[in-house]
Enzyme design. Structure first.
Site, PDB file in Angstrom:
ATOM      1  N   SER A  45       8.046 -42.032 -32.562  1.00  0.00           N
ATOM      2  CA  SER A  45       7.839 -41.435 -31.349  1.00  0.00           C
ATOM      3  C   SER A  45       7.294 -40.146 -31.682  1.00  0.00           C
ATOM      4  O   SER A  45       7.585 -39.476 -32.487  1.00  0.00           O
ATOM      5  CB  SER A  45       9.042 -41.261 -30.405  1.00  0.00           C
ATOM      6  OG  SER A  45       8.787 -40.833 -29.109  1.00  0.00           O
ATOM      7  N   GLU A  46       6.155 -39.820 -31.324  1.00  0.00           N
ATOM      8  CA  GLU A  46       5.233 -38.736 -31.667  1.00  0.00           C
ATOM      9  C   GLU A  46       5.488 -37.545 -31.505  1.00  0.00           C
ATOM     10  O   GLU A  46       5.359 -36.588 -32.242  1.00  0.00           O
ATOM     11  CB  GLU A  46       3.534 -38.813 -31.522  1.00  0.00           C
ATOM     12  CG  GLU A  46       3.289 -38.747 -29.903  1.00  0.00           C
ATOM     13  CD  GLU A  46       2.968 -40.041 -29.347  1.00  0.00           C
ATOM     14  OE1 GLU A  46       3.842 -40.998 -29.644  1.00  0.00           O
ATOM     15  OE2 GLU A  46       2.064 -40.163 -28.395  1.00  0.00           O
ATOM     16  N   ASN A  47       6.776 -37.393 -30.693  1.00  0.00           N
ATOM     17  CA  ASN A  47       7.362 -36.049 -30.847  1.00  0.00           C
ATOM     18  C   ASN A  47       8.414 -35.505 -31.699  1.00  0.00           C
ATOM     19  O   ASN A  47       8.891 -34.678 -31.652  1.00  0.00           O
ATOM     20  CB  ASN A  47       8.000 -35.842 -29.263  1.00  0.00           C
ATOM     21  CG  ASN A  47       8.913 -37.015 -28.916  1.00  0.00           C
ATOM     22  OD1 ASN A  47       8.861 -38.179 -29.359  1.00  0.00           O
ATOM     23  ND2 ASN A  47      10.080 -36.704 -28.115  1.00  0.00           N
ATOM     24  N   SER A  87       4.816 -35.426 -37.951  1.00  0.00           N
ATOM     25  CA  SER A  87       4.680 -36.511 -37.073  1.00  0.00           C
ATOM     26  C   SER A  87       3.053 -36.881 -37.133  1.00  0.00           C
ATOM     27  O   SER A  87       2.937 -38.103 -37.076  1.00  0.00           O
ATOM     28  CB  SER A  87       5.136 -36.233 -35.681  1.00  0.00           C
ATOM     29  OG  SER A  87       5.214 -37.334 -34.870  1.00  0.00           O
TER      30      SER A  87
END
Lengths: 216, 216
Positions: A45-47, A87
């Site tokens: 998840s890019e967060n 990320s």
């Protein structure tokens, strides 16, 4: 089976044990539900999370554990968290094996437009441009047409997401690959003919010598 | 040396027209108390740099709704209709930056670099007006550093010297903005004695922090 389920199930078959995979919002998110048994995928998840798990049961959500839309998620055992620089280092640096993204248009050479409709929808590109530029393999999950208009077009009229071409497009009608940079029909969904796919496509599709039935 | 300060005094140091980097991803990891106090003190003409503008009533969304923001620099505003409305009406300037580029521009400022070279945005509208540099046959965009007057950081643990850790996906932009602003203001969920955070677990070292907002 509805269009979204067909698309998600087919894309899930592209994933291999041990891959690091980033799923966009919308249809791509559904792919996680159809990963074959015994195949372990690291979902990013890019967060800032690797090891994203299902939506937690009611009452078990944790305010500091969310997906890229800000919704609560779970983290599987073996998950890891990190800041946004790492990320996107993972994304841009070629460490993500597969990204699955939604699409507004894909052109005959595989260029994708998926982040804005000028004057109408200007949400910002978020992580989409980095994902398409950096992931090892880019798969587009989208309906074949929108309001009857083909989304596989000769040239994108909407702003591009990246100069890099995508690798595969999966719709509810067909699978399109880009060998030699040319949009090529390689699979059709059950009950769908090659003619039906061509009729719903603006791009002049090359038809593979053997068009296979789409496995779902 | 870091000073512990009341919420009111911390925010009183921020002048109208200041540029603020605000930690958080869809409000997760945003120092909400500091945001609320900015609204209460009515700071105006702010430039706000953050991943997104969250939702109305959450995080940066509160600053947008209160008309305190002159300009936003973010990667995604799609989930906050008020930001889009104000942008389209010309009431607020919005600069959209790919997420990986935004965090790297902030990192470049904090790490003393003259910019970064990224493939993200090449061949898209993002490249307009930017220098393109070829390295080993591949094209990159030169993206320049981004710094701010203040970083508003949300930590999970802070010790009395200012060493910080973050929790799960609430880390996101926080450790990176803590390097890139002239003054760093931190709110922490828990303040702990020095030594409670082992050196290996410190994510932001104490000398970077100027003010810790007291929990009293």
């Amino acid at each position: 089976m509805d269009a979204q389920t067909i698309i998600a199930r087919r894309i899930a078959l592209e994933l291999r044990d041990g891959m690091l995979v980033n799923l966009g919002i919308g249809i791509p998110t559904l792919v996680a539900s159809y990963v074959p048994p015994g195949v372990h995928i690291f979902f990013q998840s890019e967060n800032g999370l690797i090891g994203t798990g299902p939506i937690p049961q009611e009452g078990l959500a944790q305010a500091r554990l969310t997906d890229a839309g800000g919704r609560p998620v779970s983290a599987i055992p073996g998950a890891s968290t990190f800041d946004s620089a790492m990320s996107f280092g993972l994304i841009r640096g070629g460490h993500v094996d597969v990204t699955v993204l939604g699409g507004l248009q894909v052109d005959e050479n595989g260029k994708l437009a998926n982040w804005m409709i000028p004057g109408k929808m200007v949400p910002g590109m978020g992580g989409a441009m980095d994902l398409v530029s950096g992931a090892k393999r880019v798969i587009v999950a989208m309906q074949h047409t929108a309001k009857g208009k083909p989304k596989l077009v000769r040239r994108c009229t909407l702003p591009l997401t990246s100069a890099r071409a995508v690798d595969l497009v999966v719709t509810e009608l067909a699978v399109i690959a880009f060998p030699g940079g040319r949009a090529t029909l390689v699979e059709t969904a059950p009950g769908v003919s090659v003619q039906q796919v061509l009729a719903a496509t603006e791009t002049e599709l090359t038809v593979a010598p053997e068009v296979l039935p789409m496995k779902i | 040396m870091m000073q512990t300060i009341t919420l009111e005094d911390a925010v009183a140091r921020i002048q109208d027209g200041a540029s603020l980097m605000v930690g958080g991803f869809m409000g997760v990891g945003t120092p909400e108390r500091v945001v609320d106090e900015l609204v209460r003190q009515g700071k105006r003409d702010l430039t706000v740099i953050g991943n997104d503008t969250a939702l109305p009533g959450i995080g940066i969304g509160k600053l947008v709704s209160a008309n305190l923001v002159r300009k936003v620099i973010a990667s995604h505003i799609g989930l906050n209709p008020e930001t889009q409305k104000k942008m389209l009406a010309g009431e607020m300037e919005v600069e959209l930056v790919p997420q990986g580029t935004l965090i790297e521009r902030i990192r470049a400022a904090g790490y003393g670099l003259g910019g970064i070279l990224t493939p993200t945005g090449v061949g898209t509208v993002v490249e307009e007006g930017k220098r393109k540099i070829e390295v080993d046959g591949r094209e990159y965009l030169l993206e320049v550093p981004l710094r701010a007057d203040f970083a508003l950081v949300q930590a999970f643990l802070a010790d009395y010297l200012g060493n910080l850790t973050y929790a799960l996906t609430a880390r996101n932009f926080n450790p990176v903005i803590a390097m890139a602003a002239a003054t760093v203001i931190v709110d922490a969920e828990h303040v702990v004695p020095v030594g409670m955070i082992p050196p290996d677990n410190v994510m932001t070292p104490a000398p970077l922090v100027d003010y810790l907002v007291s929990r009293a």
